[in-house]
Each structure stands twice: as C-alpha cells, then as structure tokens.
Enzyme design. Structure first.
Site, mmCIF file in Angstrom:
data_model
loop_
_atom_site.group_PDB
_atom_site.id
_atom_site.type_symbol
_atom_site.label_atom_id
_atom_site.label_comp_id
_atom_site.label_asym_id
_atom_site.label_seq_id
_atom_site.Cartn_x
_atom_site.Cartn_y
_atom_site.Cartn_z
ATOM 1 N N MET A 1 -57.710 -26.018 30.389
ATOM 2 C CA MET A 1 -58.212 -27.392 30.458
ATOM 3 C C MET A 1 -59.013 -27.581 31.750
ATOM 4 S SD MET A 1 -55.489 -29.823 28.564
ATOM 5 C CE MET A 1 -54.361 -30.024 29.910
ATOM 6 N N HIS B 1 -54.851 -19.583 36.879
ATOM 7 C CA HIS B 1 -55.801 -19.341 35.793
ATOM 8 C C HIS B 1 -56.585 -18.048 36.043
ATOM 9 C CE1 HIS B 1 -55.604 -23.875 35.496
ATOM 10 N NE2 HIS B 1 -55.419 -23.537 34.234
ATOM 11 N N GLN C 1 -53.088 -33.747 23.231
ATOM 12 C CA GLN C 1 -51.801 -33.357 23.791
ATOM 13 C C GLN C 1 -51.318 -34.300 24.893
ATOM 14 O OE1 GLN C 1 -53.633 -29.476 24.923
ATOM 15 N NE2 GLN C 1 -52.324 -29.555 26.712
ATOM 16 N N GLN D 1 -44.663 -23.577 25.599
ATOM 17 C CA GLN D 1 -45.981 -23.525 24.941
ATOM 18 C C GLN D 1 -46.271 -22.104 24.470
ATOM 19 O OE1 GLN D 1 -49.776 -25.452 26.365
ATOM 20 N NE2 GLN D 1 -50.134 -23.445 27.262
HETATM 21 O O1 PAF Z 1 -52.075 -24.705 28.888
HETATM 22 C C1 PAF Z 1 -53.104 -25.399 28.785
HETATM 23 O O2 PAF Z 1 -53.915 -25.509 29.711
HETATM 24 C C2 PAF Z 1 -53.348 -26.156 27.491
HETATM 25 O O3 PAF Z 1 -52.167 -26.618 26.929
HETATM 26 C C3 PAF Z 1 -54.181 -25.355 26.477
HETATM 27 C C4 PAF Z 1 -53.432 -24.115 26.020
HETATM 28 C C5 PAF Z 1 -55.505 -24.955 27.096
HETATM 29 C C6 PAF Z 1 -54.460 -26.210 25.242
HETATM 30 O O4 PAF Z 1 -55.172 -27.364 25.559
#
Ligand code: PAF
Length: 276
Positions: free
Chosen positions: A26, A33, A57, A149
């Site tokens: 995101m 990241h 979300q 997740q």
């Molecule tokens: O983990 C995230 O940054 C988000 O939940 C994702 C997997 C990009 C989905 O929007």
C-alpha cells in the site's frame, strides 16, 4: 523501471514474461517492504510491485484518508531494489464499479485481527485476488509481520488453486525491536519511545513458554496487564498454533504469539514464532 497505472497496459507489458514475481504493497515503503523486494528480486524473473491503498480493507472509522501516500519516495526506493514494473492504479482503475463481488474469508478471518477489524480480511483477500488476476504471478512475497494475512492469503491460494507460490519474509525491526510499519509514523516521540514494549512483551512471553510454563490463558492475561499498566489499550495478546492460528493444546509445539494494541491513536500489531 516502468510505472504503469492501467490494468490493460500492465497485461500488455507482462504478456511475454515467463516468470513474474509479485509484491503487493500500500506504499509508504520502509525497510520491511524493501526486504520483501530483495527476497522477490532474488527469485529472478520480472519483479512487479504494486502500490495501491485499498479502501475495501479499511472500516469507515479507520485511517484510509490519512494513510500516508508517498509515491515519489516509494518509486525511488523500488527502483533501488531492482523492481522492473510498478503497478500503481488509482481507485477508478481498480474499482470502476463499486465492488460487489468479494472473497469471503474462512472463520479464521473473524478472529484476532478480524474480531477487531470486521471486514478487514474480506477487503484484503478481495484486492489480493484481484491483483493476482491482473499480475498473474508465479511467486508472491508477503511479510510475516501480518501473520494472519499471510495465512489467509496462503489458504486462498491453496483452496482456489491459484497456482502461486507464496513466500513469507521475516519481520524487519527497529533497534528497539519495534516491527517496522507504515503506521509507526503516526507515533509521537513519547509513544515511539514506549512502542518497543510490544515486542519485549512478546519476547518475555516466549521465554516463559520456552522455560516450560503452559498456562496459556494466564500468560496472555499477564501480558495484557503489563501493557495496560504502561498506557496501552490492548485488543489481544494470543498464544496460537502456527499451523492454523487456533488455540494450542499442551502437545502443540510450533506456536506463534500475536498481539495488537493501541498507543494513543495508533494501533500496532506484532507477532513472534516459538517452538517449545
Ligand atoms: O499488507 C498490505 O500492505 C496490504 O494488506 C496488501 C497485501 C497490499 C493488500 O492491500
């Protein structure tokens, strides 16, 4: 590195690629990241990263509007990691009609994070499936920081036979142990000084399990008390099985300790694995 904002152009660009490795984000990228990108880069093939703040979300009272959007900085960092293609659609591209088809996660999606963020995993699973359909990767990389997740994405890939290898990356941490997260930017200086306690609390819990304590409920509630005394508003501290995130029995050995708590207005989550 190419930046592409349309589904059609991305499909054209990837049409002849034999191997595509994908990292969805995101944006507002941090070292965590970048570690995902490096793991993905090492897999070879064409590396695609997406940057899209997914409204589905976020609950109405959550931080969708104030979620940091830092595309220029993100783009530079992605280029430095050897990303080949950045897919950065706007909302009109991803959701040209209001989204009325959803991926309904299993009951696990209503526990832990799902209990405190109703609809969160439905939004995540829906956008991840949509991104997978757009990018059609062979491999996708997700961080263990969002442990639940990761499990829900893995389950979706398996049960819907998506044929994608899901690779899990370890959580990147600051020097005091705080898990790196875009939301850490919301912390005031005093909250930031306190924030490392979440990880330390999980480490203490892990040590007590390793040294033989087995009253999981008592250990969870002591952790909650410690955090609460230090100004946290705790959603949960939970000892769960790594395999399915359900409560462990005494014979279970591979566990994960998960926590979510708020410092001021900022909600932080973390987890650590332990084998006992
Ligand atoms: O983990 C995230 O940054 C988000 O939940 C994702 C997997 C990009 C989905 O929007």
């Amino acid at each position: 590195m190419q930046v592409i904002d349309s589904i059609h152009a991305l499909r054209e660009r990837l049409r002849d690629e034999r191997s595509v490795v994908f990292v969805p984000t995101m944006g507002n990228l941090h070292e965590g990241h970048l570690q995902l990108m490096r793991i993905a880069r090492a897999r070879g093939g064409c590396l695609v990263a997406s940057v899209f703040v997914n409204r589905l979300q976020f609950a109405p009272h959550e931080d969708f509007d104030r979620y940091p959007r830092t595309f220029e900085a993100d783009r530079e960092q992605l280029a430095s990691c050897g990303v080949d293609v950045v897919f950065a659609p706007d909302e009109a591209q991803m959701y040209p009609d209001p989204q009325t088809y959803f991926v309904e996660p299993p009951p696990l999606g209503g526990q832990l994070e799902g209990e405190f963020r109703p609809g969160f995993f439905r939004g995540v699973a829906t956008v991840v499936l949509k991104l997978f359909n757009i990018v059609r990767p062979q491999v996708a990389v997700f961080g263990k920081k969002d442990y639940q997740q990761l499990m829900i994405v893995r389950g979706m890939v398996r049960q819907l036979a998506l044929g994608i290898e899901v690779v899990a990356a370890e959580t990147a941490r600051a020097s005091d142990g705080l898990a790196l997260s875009s939301r850490n930017a919301y912390l005031s200086a005093s909250e930031r000084a306190e924030a490392g306690r979440l990880y330390r609390t999980l480490q203490e819990l892990r040590s007590r399990l390793v040294s033989g304590e087995r009253d999981f409920a008592a250990l969870e509630s002591e952790s909650v008390t410690k955090l609460t005394k230090n100004g946290w508003v705790v959603d949960y501290v939970a000892v769960r099985k790594q395999s399915d995130l359900q409560s462990p029995r005494l014979v279970d050995q591979d566990l994960v300790l998960l926590a979510a708590a708020r410092l001021g207005k900022t909600r932080l989550i973390d987890n650590i694995e332990v084998s006992i």
